[in-house]
Design an enzyme around this catalytic site. Structure first.
Site, short mmCIF file in Angstrom:
data_model
loop_
_atom_site.label_atom_id
_atom_site.label_comp_id
_atom_site.label_asym_id
_atom_site.label_seq_id
_atom_site.Cartn_x
_atom_site.Cartn_y
_atom_site.Cartn_z
NE ARG A 157 -3.39 -2.94 0.71
CZ ARG A 157 -3.88 -3.84 -0.11
NH1 ARG A 157 -3.59 -3.81 -1.40
NH2 ARG A 157 -4.68 -4.80 0.32
CE LYS A 215 -0.63 -10.12 -9.94
NZ LYS A 215 -0.97 -9.70 -8.58
CG HIS A 265 -2.49 -15.11 -5.58
ND1 HIS A 265 -3.30 -15.40 -6.65
CD2 HIS A 265 -2.40 -13.76 -5.55
CE1 HIS A 265 -3.67 -14.28 -7.22
NE2 HIS A 265 -3.15 -13.27 -6.58
CG ASP A 315 -2.14 -12.13 -2.16
OD1 ASP A 315 -1.88 -10.93 -2.38
OD2 ASP A 315 -3.20 -12.67 -2.51
CB ALA A 339 -10.70 -9.76 -1.57
C1 NCD Z 1 -5.27 -8.26 -2.85
C2 NCD Z 1 -5.36 -6.82 -2.36
O1 NCD Z 1 -6.07 -6.55 -1.39
O2 NCD Z 1 -4.69 -5.95 -2.95
N1 NCD Z 1 -6.39 -8.98 -2.32
C3 NCD Z 1 -6.47 -10.32 -2.15
O3 NCD Z 1 -7.54 -10.80 -1.76
N2 NCD Z 1 -5.47 -11.12 -2.37
C4 NCD Z 1 -5.21 -8.29 -4.33
C5 NCD Z 1 -4.81 -9.62 -4.90
O4 NCD Z 1 -3.66 -10.02 -4.83
O5 NCD Z 1 -5.69 -10.30 -5.44
ZN ZN Z 2 -1.90 -9.98 -4.15
#
Ligand code: NCD
Ligand code: ZN
Length: 337
Positions: A21, A99, A170, A242, A258
């Site tokens: 972030r 990516k 992932h 991730d 998510a």
């Molecule tokens: C990730 C995110 O919050 O940036 N979220 C996730 O559920 N893994 C994005 C991603 O890698 O899909």
């Molecule tokens: Zn991710």
């Protein structure tokens, strides 16, 4: 009875997929990775996306100022768009890869790719410039089938661009593990949480928003296949947490964001998992050596010692809830040098 192992030392652990972030959130989460890892692959799905040299170098500066004196190499990525050859040539010295997000499949992916065939000119440039392509491999199909439905696209790309390094990010299914063995130029990352949980943990009882992520955790047999590949240190598989922090009000909400925040507990939980499978001898490869040979990188030297000392996970880091919040882990990081 065999003596229990009490100490584990990992050299230059790497987290090959994580979300740092920016701004206040970056201040909170970056030190948690830069403390225990020697490097990590930083995802570009910010708003606006990291998709040009100016945004990238600004982001690198912000990250480096937060890393401060920690030994940690941020391996950068840019968000896939229709780049020209010249743009990619300029970006190349600063990045480990590009990516690709299909449009709308996950957090901040709206600017992603709507149709893969329209992306192929840029993908060809990546192949020519030897820049790896990292892909969030999900379609818009039924949620449990999204990764499986995307696998033919990986196959198509692997065949069309045989010299391109393609990383399935992932992975969550047994089918994705199988694909690793079919194409020389396909590699993968796997998260901690997909080695530990299934859909049952997310939604089998009370709904657990802090275990909700994309791709969603799958079936027990998928998790088994992932664990088997990880603990055997499958040479084409790398650890990528991730770790994806979101503020509490975005997780405990009607419409939960998510992402699972695992950065502060990842290494400790991996040691636990590998130990339970009598596979500690393969952890070094899974969490560093494989990535070094796949990407041909030499991370900074950093030695991380973990000991079998119970440690309680905080319930929050600023306004972010980590995986295993308030629970006790069996292993602690006791020395980093
Ligand atoms: C990730 C995110 O919050 O940036 N979220 C996730 O559920 N893994 C994005 C991603 O890698 O899909
Ligand atoms: Zn991710």
């Amino acid at each position: 009875m065999v003596d229990q192992i009490k100490q584990v030392v990992i050299n230059s652990p790497l987290d090959m997929h994580l979300h740092f972030r920016e701004g206040r959130m970056a201040q909170t989460v970056i030190p948690l990775s830069s403390y225990s890892f020697a490097g990590g692959v930083v995802m570009p799905n910010l708003v606006p996306a990291v998709n040009n040299l100016k945004r990238l170098t600004g982001y690198i500066q912000e990250i480096k100022s937060i890393i401060d004196k920690d030994i940690f190499e941020p391996y950068m990525t840019v968000f896939f768009k229709h780049y020209s050859y010249q743009e990619l040539e300029q970006l190349k010295p600063y990045i480990l890869g590009v990516k690709l997000y299909p449009a709308g499949v996950t957090t901040n992916s709206e600017e992603g790719v709507a149709a893969i065939n329209k992306a192929e000119t840029t993908i060809k440039y990546l192949e020519e410039l030897e820049i790896p392509l990292m892909i969030h491999g999900e379609t818009h199909g039924f949620v449990l089938d999204r990764e499986k439905m995307f696998l033919p696209i990986f196959e198509h790309l692997a065949q069309t661009f045989p010299r391109l390094k393609i990383i399935m990010e992932h992975i969550t299914t047994a089918d994705a593990v199988s694909l690793l063995n079919e194409y020389e130029n396909i590699y993968a990352t796997v998260t901690l949480h997909h080695l530990l949980i299934t859909l049952d943990d997310v939604a089998g009882g009370l709904l657990r928003p802090h275990l909700f992520c994309k791709p969603i955790a799958k079936r027990p047999e998928d998790r088994e296949a992932l664990v088997k590949a990880a603990i055997n240190a499958h040479p084409k598989l790398m650890f990528g947490s991730d770790s994806a922090p979101h503020p509490l009000d975005k997780k405990e909400a009607c419409g939960c964001a998510a992402g699972i925040f695992t950065a502060p507990i990842a290494l400790q939980a991996l040691v636990d998992l590998f130990e339970q499978h009598n596979a500690l001898h393969n952890l070094q490869a899974f969490v560093s050596d494989n990535a070094q040979s796949i990407y041909r990188i030499i991370p900074p030297q950093k030695s991380v010692t973990l000991e079998r000392i119970p440690d309680k996970v905080p319930n929050m880091y600023d306004d972010v809830v980590p995986m295993f919040a308030n629970q006790e882990l069996s292993w602690s990081i006791t020395q980093v040098k």
